[in-house]
Write an enzyme that holds these catalytic residues in place. Structure first.
Site, PDB file in Angstrom:
ATOM      1  N   LYS A   1       7.062  -0.462  -8.988  1.00 30.31           N
ATOM      2  CA  LYS A   1       6.440   0.815  -8.615  1.00 30.31           C
ATOM      3  C   LYS A   1       7.030   1.348  -7.302  1.00 30.31           C
ATOM      4  O   LYS A   1       7.453   2.503  -7.234  1.00 30.31           O
ATOM      5  CB  LYS A   1       4.920   0.662  -8.460  1.00 30.31           C
ATOM      6  CG  LYS A   1       4.218   0.173  -9.716  1.00 30.31           C
ATOM      7  CD  LYS A   1       2.705   0.142  -9.549  1.00 30.31           C
ATOM      8  CE  LYS A   1       2.217  -0.780  -8.466  1.00 30.31           C
ATOM      9  NZ  LYS A   1       2.351  -2.221  -8.769  1.00 30.31           N
TER      10      LYS A   1
ATOM     11  N   ARG B   1       6.288  -9.361   4.137  1.00 34.23           N
ATOM     12  CA  ARG B   1       4.994  -9.361   3.430  1.00 34.23           C
ATOM     13  C   ARG B   1       4.509 -10.782   3.171  1.00 34.23           C
ATOM     14  O   ARG B   1       5.072 -11.506   2.356  1.00 34.23           O
ATOM     15  CB  ARG B   1       5.140  -8.589   2.113  1.00 34.23           C
ATOM     16  CG  ARG B   1       5.236  -7.106   2.354  1.00 34.23           C
ATOM     17  CD  ARG B   1       5.262  -6.337   1.070  1.00 34.23           C
ATOM     18  NE  ARG B   1       4.139  -6.634   0.194  1.00 34.23           N
ATOM     19  CZ  ARG B   1       3.832  -5.913  -0.859  1.00 34.23           C
ATOM     20  NH1 ARG B   1       4.559  -4.845  -1.149  1.00 34.23           N
ATOM     21  NH2 ARG B   1       2.810  -6.229  -1.612  1.00 34.23           N
TER      22      ARG B   1
ATOM     23  N   ARG C   1      -3.028 -12.054  -7.505  1.00 32.21           N
ATOM     24  CA  ARG C   1      -2.829 -10.596  -7.627  1.00 32.21           C
ATOM     25  C   ARG C   1      -2.685 -10.209  -9.100  1.00 32.21           C
ATOM     26  O   ARG C   1      -3.212  -9.174  -9.540  1.00 32.21           O
ATOM     27  CB  ARG C   1      -1.593 -10.159  -6.834  1.00 32.21           C
ATOM     28  CG  ARG C   1      -1.867 -10.073  -5.341  1.00 32.21           C
ATOM     29  CD  ARG C   1      -0.624 -10.297  -4.508  1.00 32.21           C
ATOM     30  NE  ARG C   1       0.369  -9.257  -4.637  1.00 32.21           N
ATOM     31  CZ  ARG C   1       1.625  -9.381  -4.187  1.00 32.21           C
ATOM     32  NH1 ARG C   1       2.021 -10.495  -3.601  1.00 32.21           N
ATOM     33  NH2 ARG C   1       2.466  -8.386  -4.307  1.00 32.21           N
TER      34      ARG C   1
ATOM     35  N   ARG D   1      -6.449   1.587  -8.876  1.00 34.66           N
ATOM     36  CA  ARG D   1      -6.388   0.208  -9.362  1.00 34.66           C
ATOM     37  C   ARG D   1      -7.704  -0.251  -9.970  1.00 34.66           C
ATOM     38  O   ARG D   1      -7.806  -1.395 -10.419  1.00 34.66           O
ATOM     39  CB  ARG D   1      -6.049  -0.714  -8.194  1.00 34.66           C
ATOM     40  CG  ARG D   1      -4.565  -1.064  -8.077  1.00 34.66           C
ATOM     41  CD  ARG D   1      -4.370  -1.817  -6.776  1.00 34.66           C
ATOM     42  NE  ARG D   1      -3.293  -2.764  -6.813  1.00 34.66           N
ATOM     43  CZ  ARG D   1      -2.101  -2.556  -6.251  1.00 34.66           C
ATOM     44  NH1 ARG D   1      -1.810  -1.404  -5.695  1.00 34.66           N
ATOM     45  NH2 ARG D   1      -1.196  -3.506  -6.266  1.00 34.66           N
TER      46      ARG D   1
ATOM     47  N   ARG E   1      11.330 -11.358  -3.201  1.00 33.38           N
ATOM     48  CA  ARG E   1      11.137 -10.415  -2.095  1.00 33.38           C
ATOM     49  C   ARG E   1      10.536 -11.138  -0.885  1.00 33.38           C
ATOM     50  O   ARG E   1      10.868 -10.825   0.250  1.00 33.38           O
ATOM     51  CB  ARG E   1      10.214  -9.265  -2.532  1.00 33.38           C
ATOM     52  CG  ARG E   1      10.013  -8.236  -1.433  1.00 33.38           C
ATOM     53  CD  ARG E   1       9.324  -6.978  -1.917  1.00 33.38           C
ATOM     54  NE  ARG E   1       7.965  -7.227  -2.357  1.00 33.38           N
ATOM     55  CZ  ARG E   1       7.169  -6.303  -2.886  1.00 33.38           C
ATOM     56  NH1 ARG E   1       7.621  -5.077  -3.059  1.00 33.38           N
ATOM     57  NH2 ARG E   1       5.949  -6.597  -3.260  1.00 33.38           N
TER      58      ARG E   1
END
Ligand code: B4P
Length: 192
Positions: free
Chosen positions: A14, A134, A146, A89, A128
């Site tokens: 996204k 993060r 998640r 969400r 990532r």
């Protein structure tokens, strides 16, 4: 106004695709993840509260993100359209967004839903996590939490928009440019 929701599980691309779509279509990018990380970086009260949920892989409470989106919409009165990334969400967030847009004489035009297999999602996010700041990308347990939140609370948001024939599914595996081409084609079809 052309208002687009880029929908999909964590790691589906996204954020990656949003950067390219806003440039091509001249939309304002509203990412609740980015807005929350900005609050955390600025050490605001809202940021401190949000961090405790994000670090556990849980969704931040609806009223917090709905308030943020309301303010961001008001801050851009001349926008020719918005790209919502990571929002809504939950069903409550989707209903709140519909109400906010109706109040501005507008609505959601299209929901593009990226589809990616679970193991590919985990691999992308762990990858990532090696280079980004993060903390939620570094722990596989948090990543799986998640994905669980997505299955339990977010996947049904697509059903909300499917009732109005607004959802197009797009394969989210392949090269970034290939996927961008598929997303742009869906937008062109809708705007034709
Ligand atoms: P977000 O910031 O929205 O992050 P995300 O969904 O986990 O992933 P993102 O969209 O950024 O990653 P992308 O797929 O682009 O949310 C973080 C947290 O904030 C949530 O867990 C929650 O706690 C909170 N939050 C945010 N919004 C909320 C809301 N509305 N309500 C409640 N809580 C909220 O990319 C992932 C990786 O894949 C990248 O490294 C990228 O380079 C790579 N990638 C992308 N496309 C690829 C491809 N085609 N092939 C290979 N790799 C690819």
């Amino acid at each position: 106004m052309f208002n687009l929701i880029l929908f999909g599980p964590p790691g589906s691309g996204k954020g990656t695709q949003s950067e390219k779509l806003i440039e091509k279509f001249g939309l304002i990018h509203l990412s609740t993840g980015d807005l929350l990380r900005k609050e955390i970086a600025n050490q605001t009260q809202l940021g401190l509260e949000a961090k405790s949920f994000m670090d556990k892989g849980q969704l931040v409470p609806d009223e917090v993100v709905i308030g943020m989106i309301g303010s961001a919409l008001d801050a851009n009165p001349a926008a020719k359209g918005f790209l919502f990334d990571g929002f809504p969400r939950t069903t409550a967030q989707a209903e709140a967004l519909d109400t906010l847009l109706t109040g501005k004489g507008s609505e959601i035009s299209l929901v593009l839903a990226l589809e990616v297999g679970e193991e590919e999602l985990v691999a992308r996010l762990l990858n990532r996590g090696k280079t980004s700041s993060r903390s939620d990308d570094r722990d596989e347990n948090v990543i799986r939490q998640r994905l669980e939140e997505y299955r339990k609370k977010t996947a049904i948001v697509a059903d909300h928009y499917a009732k109005f024939n607004k959802v197009s599914k797009v394969k989210g595996e392949g090269s970034i440019d290939e996927i961008f081409g598929s997303l742009a084609a869906e937008i062109d079809k809708k705007r034709a």
